[in-house]
Write a protein that holds these residues in place. Structure first.
Motif, PDB file in Angstrom:
ATOM      1  N   THR A  95       0.835  -1.206   0.000  1.00  0.00           N
ATOM      2  CA  THR A  95       0.000   0.000   0.000  1.00  0.00           C
ATOM      3  C   THR A  95       0.871   1.258   0.000  1.00  0.00           C
ATOM      4  N   GLY A  96       1.998   1.198   0.715  1.00  0.00           N
ATOM      5  CA  GLY A  96       2.938   2.322   0.680  1.00  0.00           C
ATOM      6  C   GLY A  96       3.400   2.606  -0.740  1.00  0.00           C
ATOM      7  N   ARG A  97       3.729   1.535  -1.473  1.00  0.00           N
ATOM      8  CA  ARG A  97       4.162   1.691  -2.873  1.00  0.00           C
ATOM      9  C   ARG A  97       3.038   2.270  -3.729  1.00  0.00           C
ATOM     10  N   SER A  98       1.815   1.811  -3.509  1.00  0.00           N
ATOM     11  CA  SER A  98       0.728   2.335  -4.353  1.00  0.00           C
ATOM     12  C   SER A  98       0.428   3.792  -4.002  1.00  0.00           C
ATOM     13  N   MET A  99       0.637   4.175  -2.742  1.00  0.00           N
ATOM     14  CA  MET A  99       0.462   5.591  -2.376  1.00  0.00           C
ATOM     15  C   MET A  99       1.547   6.462  -2.994  1.00  0.00           C
ATOM     16  N   LEU A 100       2.756   5.894  -3.189  1.00  0.00           N
ATOM     17  CA  LEU A 100       3.850   6.651  -3.812  1.00  0.00           C
ATOM     18  C   LEU A 100       3.621   6.861  -5.302  1.00  0.00           C
ATOM     19  N   GLY A 101       3.092   5.840  -5.975  1.00  0.00           N
ATOM     20  CA  GLY A 101       2.968   5.896  -7.429  1.00  0.00           C
ATOM     21  C   GLY A 101       4.169   5.268  -8.106  1.00  0.00           C
ATOM     22  N   ALA A 102       4.218   5.360  -9.432  1.00  0.00           N
ATOM     23  CA  ALA A 102       5.296   4.735 -10.200  1.00  0.00           C
ATOM     24  C   ALA A 102       6.608   5.477  -9.970  1.00  0.00           C
ATOM     25  N   THR A 103       7.731   4.762 -10.216  1.00  0.00           N
ATOM     26  CA  THR A 103       9.057   5.367 -10.043  1.00  0.00           C
ATOM     27  C   THR A 103       9.177   6.666 -10.841  1.00  0.00           C
ATOM     28  N   ASN A 104       8.729   6.620 -12.102  1.00  0.00           N
ATOM     29  CA  ASN A 104       8.750   7.831 -12.930  1.00  0.00           C
ATOM     30  C   ASN A 104       7.435   8.598 -12.724  1.00  0.00           C
ATOM     31  N   PRO A 105       7.514   9.793 -12.162  1.00  0.00           N
ATOM     32  CA  PRO A 105       6.283  10.553 -11.881  1.00  0.00           C
ATOM     33  C   PRO A 105       5.401  10.752 -13.113  1.00  0.00           C
ATOM     34  N   LEU A 106       6.011  10.713 -14.308  1.00  0.00           N
ATOM     35  CA  LEU A 106       5.194  10.882 -15.516  1.00  0.00           C
ATOM     36  C   LEU A 106       4.210   9.727 -15.683  1.00  0.00           C
ATOM     37  N   ALA A 107       4.535   8.585 -15.074  1.00  0.00           N
ATOM     38  CA  ALA A 107       3.657   7.413 -15.151  1.00  0.00           C
ATOM     39  C   ALA A 107       2.830   7.242 -13.881  1.00  0.00           C
ATOM     40  N   SER A 108       2.971   8.162 -12.935  1.00  0.00           N
ATOM     41  CA  SER A 108       2.245   8.043 -11.664  1.00  0.00           C
ATOM     42  C   SER A 108       0.857   8.660 -11.787  1.00  0.00           C
ATOM     43  N   ALA A 109      -0.140   7.934 -11.330  1.00  0.00           N
ATOM     44  CA  ALA A 109      -1.515   8.437 -11.411  1.00  0.00           C
ATOM     45  C   ALA A 109      -1.693   9.643 -10.487  1.00  0.00           C
ATOM     46  N   PRO A 110      -2.501  10.611 -10.908  1.00  0.00           N
ATOM     47  CA  PRO A 110      -2.890  11.669  -9.977  1.00  0.00           C
ATOM     48  C   PRO A 110      -3.516  11.018  -8.740  1.00  0.00           C
ATOM     49  N   GLY A 111      -3.298  11.611  -7.582  1.00  0.00           N
ATOM     50  CA  GLY A 111      -3.787  10.995  -6.348  1.00  0.00           C
ATOM     51  C   GLY A 111      -2.675  10.274  -5.616  1.00  0.00           C
ATOM     52  N   THR A 112      -1.600   9.919  -6.350  1.00  0.00           N
ATOM     53  CA  THR A 112      -0.432   9.347  -5.682  1.00  0.00           C
ATOM     54  C   THR A 112       0.514  10.491  -5.301  1.00  0.00           C
ATOM     55  N   ILE A 113       1.452  10.192  -4.398  1.00  0.00           N
ATOM     56  CA  ILE A 113       2.384  11.234  -3.940  1.00  0.00           C
ATOM     57  C   ILE A 113       3.209  11.753  -5.123  1.00  0.00           C
ATOM     58  N   ARG A 114       3.824  10.834  -5.882  1.00  0.00           N
ATOM     59  CA  ARG A 114       4.633  11.289  -7.021  1.00  0.00           C
ATOM     60  C   ARG A 114       3.753  11.879  -8.112  1.00  0.00           C
ATOM     61  N   GLY A 115       2.569  11.332  -8.279  1.00  0.00           N
ATOM     62  CA  GLY A 115       1.648  11.823  -9.309  1.00  0.00           C
ATOM     63  C   GLY A 115       1.058  13.187  -8.990  1.00  0.00           C
ATOM     64  N   ASP A 116       1.091  13.564  -7.727  1.00  0.00           N
ATOM     65  CA  ASP A 116       0.569  14.884  -7.352  1.00  0.00           C
ATOM     66  C   ASP A 116       1.668  15.937  -7.195  1.00  0.00           C
ATOM     67  N   TYR A 117       2.892  15.493  -6.852  1.00  0.00           N
ATOM     68  CA  TYR A 117       3.905  16.490  -6.472  1.00  0.00           C
ATOM     69  C   TYR A 117       5.151  16.492  -7.349  1.00  0.00           C
ATOM     70  N   ALA A 118       5.334  15.516  -8.242  1.00  0.00           N
ATOM     71  CA  ALA A 118       6.632  15.402  -8.923  1.00  0.00           C
ATOM     72  C   ALA A 118       6.492  15.266 -10.433  1.00  0.00           C
ATOM     73  N   LEU A 119       7.585  15.580 -11.138  1.00  0.00           N
ATOM     74  CA  LEU A 119       7.604  15.475 -12.604  1.00  0.00           C
ATOM     75  C   LEU A 119       8.777  14.656 -13.135  1.00  0.00           C
ATOM     76  N   ALA A 120       9.891  14.610 -12.385  1.00  0.00           N
ATOM     77  CA  ALA A 120      11.123  14.007 -12.917  1.00  0.00           C
ATOM     78  C   ALA A 120      11.517  12.772 -12.118  1.00  0.00           C
ATOM     79  N   VAL A 121      11.943  11.730 -12.830  1.00  0.00           N
ATOM     80  CA  VAL A 121      12.286  10.466 -12.160  1.00  0.00           C
ATOM     81  C   VAL A 121      13.446  10.657 -11.183  1.00  0.00           C
ATOM     82  N   GLY A 122      14.359  11.564 -11.511  1.00  0.00           N
ATOM     83  CA  GLY A 122      15.507  11.824 -10.636  1.00  0.00           C
ATOM     84  C   GLY A 122      15.198  12.797  -9.503  1.00  0.00           C
ATOM     85  N   ARG A 123      13.951  13.231  -9.402  1.00  0.00           N
ATOM     86  CA  ARG A 123      13.517  14.137  -8.314  1.00  0.00           C
ATOM     87  C   ARG A 123      12.099  13.732  -7.931  1.00  0.00           C
ATOM     88  N   ASN A 124      11.980  12.531  -7.398  1.00  0.00           N
ATOM     89  CA  ASN A 124      10.626  11.978  -7.231  1.00  0.00           C
ATOM     90  C   ASN A 124      10.128  11.926  -5.776  1.00  0.00           C
TER      91      ASN A 124
END
Ligand code: IDP
Ligand code: MG
Length: 153
Positions: A86-115
């Motif tokens: 569940t922690g992983r699903s809350m984070l979203g995908a490694t690359n924020p571009l592939a992270s769904a909105p609603g996830t931490i990376r999907g809401d706050y990040a854009l770059a895989v090297g700054r996720n």
């Protein structure tokens, strides 16, 4: 030992600089997880190389260590049902571009090297990471919400 799983979650230097510590902690609290360890650390490259030892040899490894050592991180252990997955699903995908909105990376990040944040990828790595970041151990206490959040009986 608790009957529930534990996971290692870390707010990376960009998450700290962007003042996302409170927002990320709130997500885990609101989901129903229990905080059992928390500290701010400015980690050494050596400590981070050990944390990311599985990625040694990747072309981005030197840049990853430099980024992670560039400032303090917030190291945490969260406990609850299926905490790792569940922690992983809350984070979203490694690359924020592939992270769904609603996830931490999907809401706050854009770059895989700054996720923004890290989460353990298996129960086995969670155990290793918790021991690596919290050699002093974690806190044991009973959450009064357990009876409300889980079907214990
Ligand atoms: P994870 O953090 O989702 O578990 P890993 O594959 O374990 O992803 O990679 C660890 C971290 O290394 C990522 O969170 C990201 O910060 C960084 N990283 C992964 N792949 C790349 C890449 O292709 N370029 C730059 N950084 C990367
Ligand atoms: Mg990983």
């Amino acid at each position: 030992m608790s009957k529930f799983e534990q996971t290692y979650i870390m707010i990376k230097p960009d998450g700290v600089q962007r003042n996302l510590v409170g927002a990320i902690i709130a997500r885990f609290e609101q989901r129903g997880f229990k905080l059992v360890a928390l500290k701010m650390v400015h980690a050494t490259p050596e400590h981070l190389e050990k944390h990311y030892e599985d990625l040694k040899g990747k072309p981005f490894f030197p840049g990853l260590i430099k980024y992670m050592a560039s400032g303090p991180v917030v190291a945490m252990v969260w406990e609850g049902l299926d905490a790792v997955k569940t922690g992983r699903s809350m984070l979203g995908a490694t690359n924020p571009l592939a992270s769904a909105p609603g996830t931490i990376r999907g809401d706050y990040a854009l770059a895989v090297g700054r996720n923004i944040a890290h989460g353990s990828d298996s129960v086995e790595s969670a155990k290793k990471e918790i021991a690596h970041w919290f050699p002093e151990g974690i806190v044991q206490y009973r959450s009064l919400l357990e009876d409300v959040i889980f079907e214990l009986r």
